[in-house]
Design an enzyme around this catalytic site. Structure first.
Site, PDB file in Angstrom:
ATOM      1  N   HIS A 131      -4.430   4.338  -3.455  1.00 29.17           N
ATOM      2  CA  HIS A 131      -4.459   2.942  -3.924  1.00 29.17           C
ATOM      3  C   HIS A 131      -4.521   2.954  -5.460  1.00 29.17           C
ATOM      4  O   HIS A 131      -3.667   3.547  -6.110  1.00 29.17           O
ATOM      5  CB  HIS A 131      -5.651   2.241  -3.242  1.00 29.17           C
ATOM      6  CG  HIS A 131      -5.715   0.756  -3.398  1.00 29.17           C
ATOM      7  ND1 HIS A 131      -4.634  -0.025  -3.736  1.00 29.17           N
ATOM      8  CD2 HIS A 131      -6.770  -0.116  -3.283  1.00 29.17           C
ATOM      9  CE1 HIS A 131      -5.005  -1.302  -3.795  1.00 29.17           C
ATOM     10  NE2 HIS A 131      -6.296  -1.379  -3.531  1.00 29.17           N
ATOM     11  N   ASP A 165       1.802   1.370 -10.198  1.00 26.51           N
ATOM     12  CA  ASP A 165       1.087   2.472 -10.847  1.00 26.51           C
ATOM     13  C   ASP A 165       2.014   3.477 -11.530  1.00 26.51           C
ATOM     14  O   ASP A 165       1.563   4.278 -12.341  1.00 26.51           O
ATOM     15  CB  ASP A 165       0.210   3.195  -9.812  1.00 26.51           C
ATOM     16  CG  ASP A 165      -0.831   2.267  -9.218  1.00 26.51           C
ATOM     17  OD1 ASP A 165      -1.479   1.556  -9.996  1.00 26.51           O
ATOM     18  OD2 ASP A 165      -0.981   2.237  -7.986  1.00 26.51           O
ATOM     19  N   SER A 184      -8.402  -2.805  -1.619  1.00 27.00           N
ATOM     20  CA  SER A 184      -9.449  -3.435  -2.450  1.00 27.00           C
ATOM     21  C   SER A 184      -9.669  -4.889  -2.050  1.00 27.00           C
ATOM     22  O   SER A 184     -10.824  -5.352  -1.967  1.00 27.00           O
ATOM     23  CB  SER A 184      -9.118  -3.319  -3.936  1.00 27.00           C
ATOM     24  OG  SER A 184      -7.817  -3.792  -4.208  1.00 27.00           O
ATOM     25  N   HIS A 221       5.183   2.311  -0.861  1.00 31.08           N
ATOM     26  CA  HIS A 221       4.277   1.171  -0.685  1.00 31.08           C
ATOM     27  C   HIS A 221       4.195   0.811   0.789  1.00 31.08           C
ATOM     28  O   HIS A 221       5.176   0.946   1.520  1.00 31.08           O
ATOM     29  CB  HIS A 221       4.759  -0.044  -1.490  1.00 31.08           C
ATOM     30  CG  HIS A 221       3.668  -1.030  -1.736  1.00 31.08           C
ATOM     31  ND1 HIS A 221       3.352  -2.013  -0.838  1.00 31.08           N
ATOM     32  CD2 HIS A 221       2.786  -1.155  -2.766  1.00 31.08           C
ATOM     33  CE1 HIS A 221       2.330  -2.708  -1.314  1.00 31.08           C
ATOM     34  NE2 HIS A 221       1.961  -2.213  -2.466  1.00 31.08           N
ATOM     35  N   ARG A 270       6.033  -5.718 -10.467  1.00 31.29           N
ATOM     36  CA  ARG A 270       4.998  -5.417 -11.468  1.00 31.29           C
ATOM     37  C   ARG A 270       5.416  -4.200 -12.293  1.00 31.29           C
ATOM     38  O   ARG A 270       5.084  -4.085 -13.472  1.00 31.29           O
ATOM     39  CB  ARG A 270       3.646  -5.159 -10.772  1.00 31.29           C
ATOM     40  CG  ARG A 270       3.143  -6.353  -9.972  1.00 31.29           C
ATOM     41  CD  ARG A 270       1.931  -5.994  -9.130  1.00 31.29           C
ATOM     42  NE  ARG A 270       2.211  -4.933  -8.176  1.00 31.29           N
ATOM     43  CZ  ARG A 270       1.302  -4.350  -7.402  1.00 31.29           C
ATOM     44  NH1 ARG A 270       0.040  -4.745  -7.469  1.00 31.29           N
ATOM     45  NH2 ARG A 270       1.635  -3.404  -6.545  1.00 31.29           N
TER      46      ARG A 270
HETATM   47  N1  HAX Z   1       5.535  10.767  -1.782  1.00 27.55           N
HETATM   48  C1  HAX Z   1       5.600  11.554  -0.681  1.00 27.55           C
HETATM   49  N2  HAX Z   1       5.459  11.107   0.577  1.00 27.55           N
HETATM   50  C2  HAX Z   1       5.290   9.811   0.735  1.00 27.55           C
HETATM   51  C3  HAX Z   1       5.234   8.898  -0.360  1.00 27.55           C
HETATM   52  C4  HAX Z   1       5.346   9.434  -1.646  1.00 27.55           C
HETATM   53  N3  HAX Z   1       5.260   8.677  -2.740  1.00 27.55           N
HETATM   54  N4  HAX Z   1       5.028   7.673   0.125  1.00 27.55           N
HETATM   55  C5  HAX Z   1       4.933   7.775   1.471  1.00 27.55           C
HETATM   56  N5  HAX Z   1       5.098   9.070   1.827  1.00 27.55           N
HETATM   57  C6  HAX Z   1       4.988   9.629   3.169  1.00 27.55           C
HETATM   58  C7  HAX Z   1       3.626   9.286   3.754  1.00 27.55           C
HETATM   59  O1  HAX Z   1       2.618  10.162   3.299  1.00 27.55           O
HETATM   60  C8  HAX Z   1       3.904   9.390   5.245  1.00 27.55           C
HETATM   61  O2  HAX Z   1       3.908  10.748   5.563  1.00 27.55           O
HETATM   62  P1  HAX Z   1       3.285  11.288   6.992  1.00 27.55           P
HETATM   63  O3  HAX Z   1       4.152  10.675   8.033  1.00 27.55           O
HETATM   64  O4  HAX Z   1       3.375  12.755   6.877  1.00 27.55           O
HETATM   65  O5  HAX Z   1       1.877  10.762   7.036  1.00 27.55           O
HETATM   66  C9  HAX Z   1       5.340   8.872   5.357  1.00 27.55           C
HETATM   67  O6  HAX Z   1       5.906   9.004   4.042  1.00 27.55           O
HETATM   68  C10 HAX Z   1       5.444   7.419   5.774  1.00 27.55           C
HETATM   69  O7  HAX Z   1       4.685   6.634   4.885  1.00 27.55           O
HETATM   70  P2  HAX Z   1       5.074   5.110   4.606  1.00 27.55           P
HETATM   71  O8  HAX Z   1       5.005   4.364   5.913  1.00 27.55           O
HETATM   72  O9  HAX Z   1       6.319   5.020   3.805  1.00 27.55           O
HETATM   73  O10 HAX Z   1       3.903   4.648   3.630  1.00 27.55           O
HETATM   74  P3  HAX Z   1       2.396   4.247   4.012  1.00 27.55           P
HETATM   75  O11 HAX Z   1       2.370   2.806   4.267  1.00 27.55           O
HETATM   76  O12 HAX Z   1       1.827   5.149   5.045  1.00 27.55           O
HETATM   77  O13 HAX Z   1       1.637   4.593   2.639  1.00 27.55           O
HETATM   78  C11 HAX Z   1       1.344   4.627   0.285  1.00 27.55           C
HETATM   79  C12 HAX Z   1       1.824   3.815   1.496  1.00 27.55           C
HETATM   80  C13 HAX Z   1       1.351   3.751  -0.945  1.00 27.55           C
HETATM   81  C14 HAX Z   1      -0.097   5.093   0.553  1.00 27.55           C
HETATM   82  C15 HAX Z   1       2.282   5.851   0.111  1.00 27.55           C
HETATM   83  O14 HAX Z   1       3.586   5.393  -0.191  1.00 27.55           O
HETATM   84  C16 HAX Z   1       1.819   6.795  -0.973  1.00 27.55           C
HETATM   85  O15 HAX Z   1       0.999   7.673  -0.678  1.00 27.55           O
HETATM   86  N6  HAX Z   1       2.326   6.678  -2.243  1.00 27.55           N
HETATM   87  C17 HAX Z   1       1.879   7.499  -3.347  1.00 27.55           C
HETATM   88  C18 HAX Z   1       0.533   7.017  -3.866  1.00 27.55           C
HETATM   89  C19 HAX Z   1       0.668   5.702  -4.566  1.00 27.55           C
HETATM   90  O16 HAX Z   1       1.520   5.505  -5.430  1.00 27.55           O
HETATM   91  N7  HAX Z   1      -0.223   4.776  -4.242  1.00 27.55           N
HETATM   92  C20 HAX Z   1      -0.272   3.443  -4.900  1.00 27.55           C
HETATM   93  C21 HAX Z   1       0.361   2.355  -4.054  1.00 27.55           C
HETATM   94  C22 HAX Z   1       0.296   1.016  -4.691  1.00 27.55           C
HETATM   95  C23 HAX Z   1      -1.096   0.565  -4.775  1.00 27.55           C
HETATM   96  O17 HAX Z   1      -1.800   0.276  -3.839  1.00 27.55           O
HETATM   97  N8  HAX Z   1      -1.612   0.537  -5.953  1.00 27.55           N
HETATM   98  O18 HAX Z   1      -2.894   0.321  -6.087  1.00 27.55           O
END
Ligand code: HAX
Length: 441
Positions: free
Chosen positions: A273, A375, A243, A320, A329
């Site tokens: 996000h 979140d 964002s 994250h 937070r």
């Molecule tokens: N559950 C399952 N798998 C997860 C995970 C979770 N909560 N978090 C990361 N992973 C997986 C990823 O999907 C990725 O898998 P692939 O290799 O198969 O693609 C792997 O672990 C490595 O990811 P990472 O390097 O640890 O994390 P990224 O930087 O790629 O992604 C995210 C960060 C926040 C998008 C990710 O942790 C996620 O999808 N979390 C769940 C959704 C979430 O809570 N989002 C909110 C984040 C905070 C925010 O921005 N709020 O607005």
């Protein structure tokens, strides 16, 4: 209208700061601060140091600092709303913009300023009313901001052809203040129109920004303090998140604050996000439903987490891109809940998930960070106070996030940041450089 203390202070700060940015750019522009590898080019530019902001910094271990202060330090330093636990959001915005903690008088000046700017043009409500009532509230929220672009002072000034680069921050500031003043009105309007039988509650001129939001939502206190806390916690998380980055990117084309914020809000609406807060509550509700609304045992919870992972979904609220520890937070919301809703069953479930999920995610072995983010906690507090419509939660996030991203784009214009334009390469090029052991410069 006489220039407010905030605007005068901001003007001095921007003018004093500008030579630092100009010197870095002109004299030290060739100094290398990072290298980019193939994984980063394909993997979402993770960790690439190519954005600048002085408003907040996210340390992977410690979490966010606003203008150098941790979350507890920030809350302790800001002027509190009389008789309430939480600070004025207005004073927090002064702090985000200037790096100075405002006095109560300076805070009250913004309270009055935002009230004076808070009237939302009728055509914005008409646009919302023309949308199907089952449109997602984030679609409505973003549309309302975009529809209001007609009001942009930046766009009008730009069209005169007389605006100098160093003066651009001023109409950006004016637009940002206008937008911020109106967002709680728009958010609460969407909520009441969509979920509360179209019974709109007008603003109460006696109340501050957070208090008025709670009032217009129709939720009794202490929801006012929940709103203040929530908006501050969600405001800023340095510049690289979707964002903030989107808002900055769009503003870098000299698009005004309405276009830029609407775009940033669209990014916030993604489930990886901001929409994760909606997803978390959906997941919790599903879990409770499977057990006829009783709390699961730890073993059952573990199984639910594995079922989610095995079906190819992520555990929402965990992980994250930058953080490697529990999000402060999350901790701030947990502290609030321990005090105000210790016996709430959903709060107990959130705490149980915290005990079980990091172990499951670690065993699963994919995520770099098995700890909760902001979140994972926010929906439970909302449900406790009666905001049970989880689709709405990302709008709450969006109102808070606007504080940070609008402060940032005001400074972007103050420091004359360039249009953003990274370079792309082709897969053939990447394969060639991979075989050659790197790109020969
Ligand atoms: N559950 C399952 N798998 C997860 C995970 C979770 N909560 N978090 C990361 N992973 C997986 C990823 O999907 C990725 O898998 P692939 O290799 O198969 O693609 C792997 O672990 C490595 O990811 P990472 O390097 O640890 O994390 P990224 O930087 O790629 O992604 C995210 C960060 C926040 C998008 C990710 O942790 C996620 O999808 N979390 C769940 C959704 C979430 O809570 N989002 C909110 C984040 C905070 C925010 O921005 N709020 O607005």
């Amino acid at each position: 209208m006489a220039e407010s203390t905030l605007k005068q202070t901001l003007k001095q700060k921007i003018e004093a700061f500008r030579p630092r940015t100009q010197k870095l750019n002109k004299e030290f522009g060739e100094v290398v601060i990072d290298k980019v590898n193939i994984g980063q080019a394909i993997g979402g530019a993770r960790d690439v140091r190519c954005l600048v902001t002085d408003i907040s910094y996210l340390d992977p271990q410690e979490g966010i600092r606003f203008r150098g202060k941790t979350i507890p330090e920030t809350f302790a330093a800001l002027p509190k709303v009389p008789g309430k636990e939480q600070p004025f959001v207005e004073g927090f915005f002064y702090f985000l913009l200037t790096g100075e903690i405002p006095t109560m008088d300076q805070t009250q000046e913004i309270v009055a300023d935002w009230k004076a700017r808070s009237a939302v043009p009728q055509y914005v409500f008409d646009v919302l009313r023309a949308m199907p009532r089952d449109s997602h509230p984030m679609t409505m929220f973003s549309t309302a901001i975009l529809a209001m672009q007609r009001e942009s002072k930046f766009a009008k000034k730009y069209a005169t052809g007389t605006m100098k680069k160093n003066d651009m921050w001023e109409p950006m500031y004016e637009d940002s203040m206008d937008i911020l003043a109106r967002l709680p009105v728009i958010g609460a309007y969407i909520y009441r129109m969509k979920y509360k039988g179209d019974t709109i509650i007008p603003a109460d001129p006696k109340l501050d920004w957070g208090g008025n939001f709670a009032h217009m939502m129709g939720i009794p206190n202490p929801y006012d303090d929940v709103a203040r806390m929530y908006f501050i916690l969600h405001s800023d998380h340095e510049s690289g998140n979707v964002s903030a980055h989107t808002t900055h990117l769009v503003a870098s084309a000299l698009s005004d604050a309405y276009y830029s914020l609407s775009a940033g809000i669209n990014g916030l609406a993604g489930p990886l996000h901001g929409l994760a807060n909606q997803e978390v509550l959906g997941w919790i509700k599903q879990t409770m439903k499977k057990l006829n609304n009783t709390l699961p045992s730890k073993e059952q919870l573990k199984q639910f987490l594995w079922d989610t992972l095995n079906s190819g979904q992520v555990i929402p609220g965990y992980g994250h891109a930058v953080l490697r520890k529990t999000d402060p937070r999350y901790v701030a919301q947990n502290e609030f809940s321990k005090k105000h809703l210790p016996n709430d069953p959903l709060f107990q479930l959130v705490n149980m998930i915290y005990e079980v999920a990091p172990g499951v995610l670690t065993e699963h072995g994919k995520t770099k960070n098995p700890w909760p983010n902001v979140d994972a906690h926010s929906g439970v507090i909302q449900v406790h106070y009666g905001v049970v419509e989880e689709d709405f939660y990302t709008v709450l996030f969006g109102i808070g996030r606007a504080l940070g991203v609008l402060a940032n784009i005001t400074w972007d214009r103050g420091l004359g940041y360039a249009i953003e334009r990274p370079k792309s390469v082709t897969t053939d090029m990447l394969e060639k450089w991979a075989h050659e052991g790197g790109r020969k410069i």
